[in-house]
Design an enzyme around this catalytic site. Sequence first.
Site: not given
Ligand code: NAD
Length: 428
Positions: A95, A107
């Site tokens: 990444k 990590k």
């Molecule tokens: P978050 O916790 O803010 O949101 C997660 C969302 O997914 C919530 O709306 C939750 O209700 C929903 N969810 C959980 N289980 C679900 C299911 N079975 N079906 C449908 N919806 C479901 O998390 P985020 O920060 O938005 O991160 C989301 C993804 O992005 C993760 O895979 C995370 O690793 C990845 N990510 C996040 C970041 C970041 O900066 N936040 C950076 C890189 C990658």
Amino acid sequence: MGAGEYNPLENAQEQFDGVAEIIGLDEATRQLLREPMREYHFLIPVKMDDGSTQVFKGFRVQHNDAKGPAKGGIRFHPEETADTVRALAMWMTWKCAVVDIPLGGGKGGIICDPRNLSENEQERLCRGWVRAVAKDVGPFVDVPAPDVMSSAKHMLWMLDEYETIHGGRYPGFITGKPVGMGGSLGRTEATGYGAIYTLREALKEENVDPATTSASFQGFGNVAQYAARLYLELGGKVIAVSSWDHADKKAYTFRNANGIDIEKLIEATDTFGSVDKDKARELGCEILDENAWLEQDVDILIPSALENQITAKNVDKISSQVKFIVEGANGPTTPDADVAIKERGIFMIPDFLANAGGVTCSYFEQVQSNTNYFWEKDEVLEKLDTKMTAAFKAVYELSKRNNLYMRDAAYVISINRVAQAVKMRGWA
Ligand code: NAD
């Protein structure tokens, strides 16, 4: 954790081996890059509030630091495994390389459930993690960040412990700090916006007017909310989003064929990204089952919730109208489903490119912290756009030139960049 039937390390190594073959990587470099260079496993004894001592297991994995200090989050999870942490460290290397920032991949993790620990116990656990690795991490060695179930509050305790041990102020040791305490403006928006910067460029290259498109999201948390906002600014229409319902212990899809009012839906969503069903109905949304987000007749799918969501079992349910998939989440598509998507000719913006806005902004936080000079939000977002656009263009051009699937092109670029750094240092 969350890997289900898939071992994340085996996945990561399989993807690496395929690309190593395409680019004809020499044997020594293959050996160096298919496993972490260093890893630390340690026990963290914590005095609990009731006077007892509980021993937790901690990790830090530095996959590769040829391009710069290792970078990656620390996950708190009861089912954390060493293989998950190893795979995620490897993905961090790719990444950082795809957006061409001078950082390597790392990590960390602690096997714990912070929801069952008091504030004081969490603080002692965070300080214990830092004491165990204080000599092996640092602003010029390895820079941690928040991840699953760890937050800005934990990062500040960790920073304070590190600074106490080393006797000075080293705000560049860790990122994800609160704004005003070394954090960067724009970090909250960075991942979602970054994903849409790449989508905007993809639509441009493919001569598609964003204003004629519609999208469906899985998840409605940090990534999806900011991505949806920016996508709307481009003129697109969000038809569906899904989210997890804590009370019902299942997910639902919220659909409004005329387009969802995203600002109002955000108001109807709690801080964990769960949408209130009654309020969603008031906004004209139908409530459908958890898989419906994937089955919509839209142009763009944006999985932004969890890993392993588009699988061999449901990939056929993707509508023939879908032309783009933007992986906001990490690893939302399993390798077998990915083969089917590739065969269908869907334009894939792979996770480690699409969601690299987060780590890019963490890099900006580190730069600002190391120089103790903080930028305005517009400046952060402008620099983010420049980095994400350049990264997208490099991957897109290679994919066109060599007729490669976008995920493979992104891997080729990343692995080549890291392999080159390894060779220039004389490691292989
Ligand atoms: P978050 O916790 O803010 O949101 C997660 C969302 O997914 C919530 O709306 C939750 O209700 C929903 N969810 C959980 N289980 C679900 C299911 N079975 N079906 C449908 N919806 C479901 O998390 P985020 O920060 O938005 O991160 C989301 C993804 O992005 C993760 O895979 C995370 O690793 C990845 N990510 C996040 C970041 C970041 O900066 N936040 C950076 C890189 C990658």
